[in-house]
Design a protein around this motif. Structure first.
Motif, PDB file in Angstrom:
ATOM      1  N   ALA A 177      18.075  59.772  -1.000  1.00 41.51           N
ATOM      2  CA  ALA A 177      18.751  60.035   0.274  1.00 41.51           C
ATOM      3  C   ALA A 177      17.867  59.586   1.434  1.00 41.51           C
ATOM      4  CB  ALA A 177      19.088  61.522   0.399  1.00 41.51           C
ATOM      5  N   PHE A 178      16.575  59.842   1.313  1.00 40.60           N
ATOM      6  CA  PHE A 178      15.633  59.503   2.372  1.00 40.60           C
ATOM      7  C   PHE A 178      15.582  57.993   2.599  1.00 40.60           C
ATOM      8  CE2 PHE A 178      11.175  58.524   3.614  1.00 40.60           C
ATOM      9  CZ  PHE A 178      11.165  59.146   4.843  1.00 40.60           C
ATOM     10  N   GLU A 179      15.471  57.235   1.532  1.00 43.93           N
ATOM     11  CA  GLU A 179      15.371  55.779   1.682  1.00 43.93           C
ATOM     12  C   GLU A 179      16.689  55.159   2.134  1.00 43.93           C
ATOM     13  OE1 GLU A 179      12.688  54.290   1.958  1.00 43.93           O
ATOM     14  OE2 GLU A 179      11.315  55.687   1.004  1.00 43.93           O
ATOM     15  N   ARG A 180      17.785  55.721   1.666  1.00 44.81           N
ATOM     16  CA  ARG A 180      19.096  55.261   2.111  1.00 44.81           C
ATOM     17  C   ARG A 180      19.211  55.425   3.625  1.00 44.81           C
ATOM     18  NH1 ARG A 180      22.782  55.043  -2.182  1.00 44.81           N
ATOM     19  NH2 ARG A 180      22.558  57.066  -3.139  1.00 44.81           N
ATOM     20  N   GLU A 181      18.806  56.600   4.096  1.00 44.79           N
ATOM     21  CA  GLU A 181      18.876  56.909   5.517  1.00 44.79           C
ATOM     22  C   GLU A 181      17.970  55.957   6.308  1.00 44.79           C
ATOM     23  OE1 GLU A 181      20.836  57.979   8.054  1.00 44.79           O
ATOM     24  OE2 GLU A 181      21.313  59.196   6.294  1.00 44.79           O
ATOM     25  N   ASN A 182      16.821  55.690   5.720  1.00 45.06           N
ATOM     26  CA  ASN A 182      15.878  54.753   6.298  1.00 45.06           C
ATOM     27  C   ASN A 182      16.493  53.378   6.516  1.00 45.06           C
ATOM     28  OD1 ASN A 182      13.139  54.771   7.066  1.00 45.06           O
ATOM     29  ND2 ASN A 182      12.653  55.765   5.118  1.00 45.06           N
ATOM     30  N   ALA A 183      17.127  52.879   5.468  1.00 42.36           N
ATOM     31  CA  ALA A 183      17.739  51.548   5.535  1.00 42.36           C
ATOM     32  C   ALA A 183      18.862  51.540   6.574  1.00 42.36           C
ATOM     33  CB  ALA A 183      18.273  51.155   4.161  1.00 42.36           C
ATOM     34  N   ARG A 184      19.649  52.615   6.588  1.00 41.62           N
ATOM     35  CA  ARG A 184      20.749  52.717   7.535  1.00 41.62           C
ATOM     36  C   ARG A 184      20.205  52.695   8.962  1.00 41.62           C
ATOM     37  NH1 ARG A 184      24.833  55.735   4.844  1.00 41.62           N
ATOM     38  NH2 ARG A 184      23.465  57.523   4.585  1.00 41.62           N
ATOM     39  N   TRP A 185      19.136  53.433   9.175  1.00 41.04           N
ATOM     40  CA  TRP A 185      18.528  53.491  10.506  1.00 41.04           C
ATOM     41  C   TRP A 185      18.055  52.103  10.944  1.00 41.04           C
ATOM     42  CZ3 TRP A 185      13.706  52.479  12.601  1.00 41.04           C
ATOM     43  CH2 TRP A 185      13.467  53.007  13.875  1.00 41.04           C
ATOM     44  N   CYS A 186      17.451  51.384  10.018  1.00 37.00           N
ATOM     45  CA  CYS A 186      16.995  50.025  10.338  1.00 37.00           C
ATOM     46  C   CYS A 186      18.167  49.151  10.770  1.00 37.00           C
ATOM     47  CB  CYS A 186      16.305  49.393   9.131  1.00 37.00           C
ATOM     48  SG  CYS A 186      14.692  50.107   8.768  1.00 37.00           S
ATOM     49  N   GLU A 187      19.273  49.278  10.063  1.00 37.63           N
ATOM     50  CA  GLU A 187      20.439  48.472  10.418  1.00 37.63           C
ATOM     51  C   GLU A 187      20.953  48.835  11.808  1.00 37.63           C
ATOM     52  OE1 GLU A 187      22.700  49.065   6.802  1.00 37.63           O
ATOM     53  OE2 GLU A 187      21.048  47.988   5.813  1.00 37.63           O
ATOM     54  N   HIS A 188      20.926  50.123  12.085  1.00 36.36           N
ATOM     55  CA  HIS A 188      21.339  50.569  13.412  1.00 36.36           C
ATOM     56  C   HIS A 188      20.449  49.942  14.491  1.00 36.36           C
ATOM     57  CE1 HIS A 188      21.554  53.948  16.595  1.00 36.36           C
ATOM     58  NE2 HIS A 188      22.534  53.100  16.798  1.00 36.36           N
ATOM     59  N   VAL A 189      19.156  49.972  14.267  1.00 34.15           N
ATOM     60  CA  VAL A 189      18.214  49.416  15.248  1.00 34.15           C
ATOM     61  C   VAL A 189      18.459  47.920  15.428  1.00 34.15           C
ATOM     62  CG1 VAL A 189      15.784  48.962  15.741  1.00 34.15           C
ATOM     63  CG2 VAL A 189      16.464  51.179  14.847  1.00 34.15           C
ATOM     64  N   LEU A 190      18.735  47.216  14.334  1.00 34.46           N
ATOM     65  CA  LEU A 190      18.996  45.778  14.451  1.00 34.46           C
ATOM     66  C   LEU A 190      20.227  45.528  15.323  1.00 34.46           C
ATOM     67  CD1 LEU A 190      18.139  44.651  10.812  1.00 34.46           C
ATOM     68  CD2 LEU A 190      16.828  44.193  12.889  1.00 34.46           C
ATOM     69  N   THR A 191      21.249  46.361  15.145  1.00 33.07           N
ATOM     70  CA  THR A 191      22.441  46.248  15.990  1.00 33.07           C
ATOM     71  C   THR A 191      22.089  46.467  17.456  1.00 33.07           C
ATOM     72  OG1 THR A 191      23.621  47.273  14.157  1.00 33.07           O
ATOM     73  CG2 THR A 191      24.828  47.027  16.218  1.00 33.07           C
ATOM     74  N   VAL A 192      21.289  47.494  17.696  1.00 35.60           N
ATOM     75  CA  VAL A 192      20.896  47.789  19.071  1.00 35.60           C
ATOM     76  C   VAL A 192      20.135  46.608  19.667  1.00 35.60           C
ATOM     77  CG1 VAL A 192      19.413  49.246  20.504  1.00 35.60           C
ATOM     78  CG2 VAL A 192      20.863  50.294  18.762  1.00 35.60           C
ATOM     79  N   LEU A 193      19.230  46.032  18.886  1.00 33.29           N
ATOM     80  CA  LEU A 193      18.460  44.896  19.393  1.00 33.29           C
ATOM     81  C   LEU A 193      19.381  43.726  19.735  1.00 33.29           C
ATOM     82  CD1 LEU A 193      15.349  44.952  17.012  1.00 33.29           C
ATOM     83  CD2 LEU A 193      15.437  45.618  19.425  1.00 33.29           C
ATOM     84  N   ASP A 194      20.382  43.511  18.902  1.00 33.82           N
ATOM     85  CA  ASP A 194      21.375  42.466  19.187  1.00 33.82           C
ATOM     86  C   ASP A 194      22.045  42.721  20.523  1.00 33.82           C
ATOM     87  OD1 ASP A 194      21.002  40.949  16.977  1.00 33.82           O
ATOM     88  OD2 ASP A 194      22.586  41.882  15.793  1.00 33.82           O
ATOM     89  N   GLY A 195      22.437  43.967  20.741  1.00 34.77           N
ATOM     90  CA  GLY A 195      23.159  44.338  21.956  1.00 34.77           C
ATOM     91  C   GLY A 195      22.306  44.185  23.200  1.00 34.77           C
ATOM     92  N   ARG A 196      20.990  44.095  23.045  1.00 38.06           N
ATOM     93  CA  ARG A 196      20.101  44.001  24.206  1.00 38.06           C
ATOM     94  C   ARG A 196      19.555  42.596  24.419  1.00 38.06           C
ATOM     95  NH1 ARG A 196      17.994  48.794  26.200  1.00 38.06           N
ATOM     96  NH2 ARG A 196      15.897  48.006  26.566  1.00 38.06           N
ATOM     97  N   ARG A 197      19.913  41.674  23.532  1.00 28.24           N
ATOM     98  CA  ARG A 197      19.337  40.337  23.666  1.00 28.24           C
ATOM     99  C   ARG A 197      19.623  39.749  25.029  1.00 28.24           C
ATOM    100  NH1 ARG A 197      20.727  36.921  18.496  1.00 28.24           N
ATOM    101  NH2 ARG A 197      22.682  37.797  19.230  1.00 28.24           N
ATOM    102  N   THR A 198      20.884  39.910  25.472  1.00 32.60           N
ATOM    103  CA  THR A 198      21.256  39.482  26.818  1.00 32.60           C
ATOM    104  C   THR A 198      21.531  40.732  27.631  1.00 32.60           C
ATOM    105  OG1 THR A 198      23.562  39.417  26.165  1.00 32.60           O
ATOM    106  CG2 THR A 198      22.350  37.378  25.996  1.00 32.60           C
ATOM    107  N   PRO A 199      20.544  41.117  28.448  1.00 35.51           N
ATOM    108  CA  PRO A 199      20.733  42.358  29.207  1.00 35.51           C
ATOM    109  C   PRO A 199      22.048  42.316  29.969  1.00 35.51           C
ATOM    110  CG  PRO A 199      18.535  41.423  29.572  1.00 35.51           C
ATOM    111  CD  PRO A 199      19.325  40.408  28.808  1.00 35.51           C
ATOM    112  N   ALA A 200      22.838  43.364  29.840  1.00 41.38           N
ATOM    113  CA  ALA A 200      24.172  43.375  30.441  1.00 41.38           C
ATOM    114  C   ALA A 200      24.092  43.425  31.956  1.00 41.38           C
ATOM    115  CB  ALA A 200      24.950  44.583  29.918  1.00 41.38           C
TER     116      ALA A 200
END
Lengths: 195, 195
Positions: free
Chosen positions: B164-187
């Motif tokens: 469960a811990f590692e699954r959550e870890n991987a999910r969190w990483c994916e979330h962060v990658l999405t966030v980074l995408d959303g910030r590439r071009t500051p709105a």
DNA sequence: AGAAGCTACTGAACTATTTGAATAGGTGTG
DNA sequence: CACACCTATTCAAATAGTTCAGTAGCTTCT
């Protein structure tokens, strides 16, 4: 070795005294780098000696004088270098409770249940505190707004990791309680409860 | 202090040498109580001195002689007492990577992304290894069967916590990658992409 | 044949972390 | 006014954990 950078990262929020830092570490940083007040005072001394932070003494009226520390340019730079480097050490979890769970099969089920319920309560408590910190961080914005537009998203994302961790913890405890229920009456061939 | 009980708990699986234990700690126990070989050898010496485990020397043909340790009745009893006691120390997570994430806002986004992707890969790798251990533990049974009927469920449940811990870890990483995408071009005010 | 790597363990030095206490004045409660 | 707890820090000691190195024979790859 990483306590150094944990302290520098904490000072990104602004200047703080050793005492204030020990409070910050207690609620948020402790989530991924716990430290006692003694560790912090020593580390602050060292960092100040290395010129990565600087101290100013602030006398107070009805309190002991405190020393406020803030990042220097050199400190900010070293922190930036560290944060861009690949990670050396993998996550280390030290959890006495899980040792108990590993050994739980030789133990009175009522005692195990009590342990798990205590852990669950503790996880839910921490979750509630995190949620309050989260509200404060968001300050009326939605998560999306904050994550797109805020100057700093690091603190929010690490907080989100803490929240996910404690949520998972509580869920796991509930699962274990269900399992314990299912084992109260060891299943015979027909699965007939005994009493 | 808890390394003692981690070692005793590991020996519930049967007798083992220091070297074998260091392997076990690497894959499964390390999930909640990491230890280096040196720590283990020292601890085994101490436990044998206290009569909680006993050693027998096993000469081997094409390998150095090894000493196999197993639980004594006294050891089993102390472990049981420990496992029934309320937990003193809360979970301590030490995670260099999350310090970097806390400080990520001053860092080149490409470097942050690389860090997060590395972490995600590592979590998925660990997950895959855990799943293999899980298959071995279940040995053809379904989870339900195993949890209702097996003699020992502790090892399975702690493994489930790791998963469960590692699954959550991987999910969190994916979330962060999405966030980074959303910030590439500051709105900007109109949210118009710039590139 | 040589190098690397595994099994199996030991030793010493070092760094990090925890624990307990001490100092010293201030605030809040009954 | 006694007592406990808060701010703010420091000291000393003990325990825990990491790092580096070394021994010694064996296997595996090139």
């Amino acid at each position: 070795m990483s306590l150094k950078y944990a302290v520098l990262a904490a000072l990104l929020e602004g200047e703080a005294s050793g005492y204030e830092l020990s409070k910050v570490f207690d609620v948020s940083l402790a989530n991924f780098w716990p430290a006692t007040p003694q560790q912090l005072y020593r580390e602050l001394e060292r960092l100040a000696g290395d010129g990565l932070i600087e101290a100013r003494t602030v006398p107070q009226e009805r309190r002991p004088t405190k020393r406020l520390f803030s990042l220097t340019e050199a400190g900010r730079e070293q922190l930036g270098d560290f944060a861009a480097e690949p990670t050396r050490r993998p996550t280390a979890v030290r959890d006495e409770f899980l040792i108990k769970m590993q050994a739980m099969d030789g133990v009175d089920p009522a005692a195990v249940r009590a342990l798990v319920e205590e852990r669950r309560a503790w996880a839910l408590g921490k979750l509630a505190r995190y949620e309050r910190v989260r509200e404060r961080l968001l300050d009326g914005r939605t998560e999306q707004e904050h994550l797109r537009e805020a100057d700093r998203v690091g603190p929010y994302l690490t907080l989100a990791a803490g929240i996910a961790f404690e949520r998972e913890n509580a869920r796991w405890c509930e699962h274990v309680l269900t399992v314990l229920d299912g084992r109260r009456t060891p299943a015979g061939p027909a699965g007939q409860p005994l009493g």
